[in-house]
Design a protein around this motif. Sequence first.
Motif, short mmCIF file in Angstrom:
data_model
loop_
_atom_site.label_atom_id
_atom_site.label_comp_id
_atom_site.label_asym_id
_atom_site.label_seq_id
_atom_site.Cartn_x
_atom_site.Cartn_y
_atom_site.Cartn_z
N VAL A 1 11.34 -4.36 1.15
CA VAL A 1 11.80 -5.55 1.88
C VAL A 1 10.60 -6.20 2.55
CG1 VAL A 1 13.17 -6.26 3.90
CG2 VAL A 1 14.03 -4.44 2.40
N ASP A 2 10.60 -7.52 2.59
CA ASP A 2 9.70 -8.23 3.50
C ASP A 2 10.32 -9.58 3.82
OD1 ASP A 2 6.40 -7.57 4.12
OD2 ASP A 2 7.27 -9.46 4.80
N ARG A 3 10.14 -10.02 5.06
CA ARG A 3 10.70 -11.33 5.43
C ARG A 3 9.70 -12.44 5.13
NH1 ARG A 3 10.42 -10.69 11.99
NH2 ARG A 3 12.41 -11.75 11.87
N GLY B 1 0.83 -1.22 0.00
CA GLY B 1 0.00 0.00 0.00
C GLY B 1 0.86 1.26 0.00
N HIS B 2 1.85 1.31 0.88
CA HIS B 2 2.72 2.48 0.94
C HIS B 2 3.67 2.50 -0.26
CE1 HIS B 2 1.48 2.16 5.26
NE2 HIS B 2 1.32 3.45 5.07
N SER B 3 4.20 1.34 -0.60
CA SER B 3 5.14 1.26 -1.72
C SER B 3 4.54 1.81 -3.01
CB SER B 3 5.56 -0.20 -1.97
OG SER B 3 6.66 -0.56 -1.18
N GLU C 1 14.27 -7.00 18.71
CA GLU C 1 15.68 -7.06 18.30
C GLU C 1 15.84 -6.53 16.87
OE1 GLU C 1 18.24 -7.68 20.21
OE2 GLU C 1 16.68 -7.77 21.74
N GLU C 2 14.90 -6.90 16.01
CA GLU C 2 14.92 -6.42 14.62
C GLU C 2 14.92 -4.89 14.58
OE1 GLU C 2 14.59 -7.79 11.28
OE2 GLU C 2 15.59 -9.40 12.34
N ILE C 3 14.05 -4.30 15.40
CA ILE C 3 13.95 -2.83 15.41
C ILE C 3 15.25 -2.22 15.92
CG2 ILE C 3 12.72 -0.86 16.43
CD1 ILE C 3 10.21 -2.67 16.58
N LEU D 1 9.21 2.24 8.00
CA LEU D 1 8.98 1.01 8.77
C LEU D 1 7.52 1.04 9.23
CD1 LEU D 1 12.07 1.22 11.14
CD2 LEU D 1 11.67 -0.66 9.59
N ASP D 2 6.72 0.11 8.73
CA ASP D 2 5.33 -0.01 9.15
C ASP D 2 5.27 -1.35 9.90
OD1 ASP D 2 2.58 0.05 9.39
OD2 ASP D 2 2.18 -0.40 7.28
N LEU D 3 5.48 -1.27 11.21
CA LEU D 3 5.86 -2.47 11.98
C LEU D 3 4.72 -3.47 12.18
CD1 LEU D 3 8.00 -0.51 14.57
CD2 LEU D 3 8.87 -2.00 12.76
C1 LIG Z 1 2.02 -3.82 8.85
S1 LIG Z 1 2.59 -4.78 7.53
C2 LIG Z 1 3.06 -3.58 6.33
C3 LIG Z 1 1.95 -3.18 5.43
C4 LIG Z 1 2.34 -2.32 4.26
N1 LIG Z 1 2.86 -1.04 4.70
C5 LIG Z 1 1.18 -2.13 3.32
O1 LIG Z 1 0.68 -1.00 3.22
O2 LIG Z 1 0.76 -3.09 2.69
C6 LIG Z 1 4.14 -5.35 8.09
C7 LIG Z 1 4.90 -6.21 7.09
O3 LIG Z 1 6.26 -6.15 7.46
C8 LIG Z 1 6.83 -7.43 7.45
N2 LIG Z 1 7.87 -7.41 8.48
C9 LIG Z 1 7.70 -7.28 9.81
N3 LIG Z 1 8.88 -7.31 10.44
C10 LIG Z 1 9.83 -7.44 9.48
C11 LIG Z 1 11.25 -7.52 9.51
N4 LIG Z 1 11.93 -7.49 10.65
N5 LIG Z 1 11.90 -7.63 8.34
C12 LIG Z 1 11.22 -7.64 7.15
N6 LIG Z 1 9.87 -7.60 7.08
C13 LIG Z 1 9.18 -7.50 8.23
C14 LIG Z 1 5.71 -8.38 7.75
O4 LIG Z 1 5.99 -9.65 7.19
C15 LIG Z 1 4.52 -7.67 7.10
O5 LIG Z 1 4.35 -8.13 5.78
#
Ligand SMILES: C[S@@+](CC[C@H](N)C(=O)[O-])C[C@H]1O[C@@H](n2cnc3c(N)ncnc32)[C@H](O)[C@@H]1O
Length: 320
Positions: free
Chosen positions: A54-56, A36-38, A219-221, A101-103
């Motif tokens: 990026v996404d994990r 959505g943001h991208s 930890e990631e943050i 970062l949209d956590l």
């Molecule tokens: C709240 S959603 C983001 C939604 C996005 N902004 C949108 O508008 O569609 C959080 C996304 O971040 C990914 N994510 C969370 N922590 C992450 C990390 N440490 N590294 C990479 N991706 C991560 C999750 O897998 C999830 O898909």
Amino acid sequence: MKNNYTHLPVLLNEVINSMKIKMDGIYLDCTFGRGGHSKRILSKLGENGRLLAVDRDIIAVEIAKKTIIDSRFTIIHTSFSRISKYLFEHNLLGKINGILLDLGVSSPQLDDSQRGFSFMSNGPLDMRMDQSQGLSAADWIRKASKEEMTKVLKNFGQEKYAKNIAKSLYYLQRNHNLVLSTTQDLVKVIKKLGKYDGRKHPATRCFQAIRIHINQELEEIKKILEDVFRILIPGGILSVISYNSLEDKLIKYFMYNNSNINQWIPSDLPLNEEQRRKKQRQSHKFMFKISKKIRPSTQEIINNPRARSAILRIAEKISV
Ligand SMILES: C[S@@+](CC[C@H](N)C(=O)[O-])C[C@H]1O[C@@H](n2cnc3c(N)ncnc32)[C@H](O)[C@@H]1O
């Protein structure tokens, strides 16, 4: 692979405004989700702009590859804590104009019962954002000690009944050979001990705590915050949406501790010893200019109740 779940981007206009997008800038969306943001960032870029996302979660990455066919866009399957390595290898460190970062988890992750994030439906007790590595929630509960479980439930969920729930999970598995393999197996144990907290389901806090632990979310943050200054170009922006107080505390203190807010001592005043030391410490610090936190409007919360706990914080790397 199920991909028919949707995600409403939170604070979309506020995020885009905060990032002051330059047409030829290079941007980094660390949490692609459903993009959505991208997509909005891409719509603001000119032909020389670039967006790295990026996404994990491999499902999010596959969807990005299928839905965004654009030479300005690159999707990377990794944790954002590791992104500076990628940027270094691609000669992009210090060149990024904005980081988002949209956590937390996305709606598709919550809504797909097969991911195990929700206590409202039944599915395998997994909870991993990246299912290709690490322990699932079920495996962790099977292996963890009572003390470790208590600590996780207390620290990451502020769960009042942490000790009793941990004890019960431990003995049911060790002494009664009960295998907890689904979300509802876990909910049943919690419901026997926990109570409704206002309107909050008794499993809310435990599910949050276990998810944070399984995905090492804090930890990631912490790791990406250590790298933010090196990643951004002078004048570059860091925009972060957090959804719980543990995340927000990390962001808030990071921004304040490295910000202009600390620069309150006018240079021409005589300083006492404490002020002199404080100023000395600050002169070694990386500096950000920070803005007021932003919350979703009432209308946004009505349209998207999942936005209700969101807090957006913004920091700009001061040009040197
Ligand atoms: C709240 S959603 C983001 C939604 C996005 N902004 C949108 O508008 O569609 C959080 C996304 O971040 C990914 N994510 C969370 N922590 C992450 C990390 N440490 N590294 C990479 N991706 C991560 C999750 O897998 C999830 O898909």
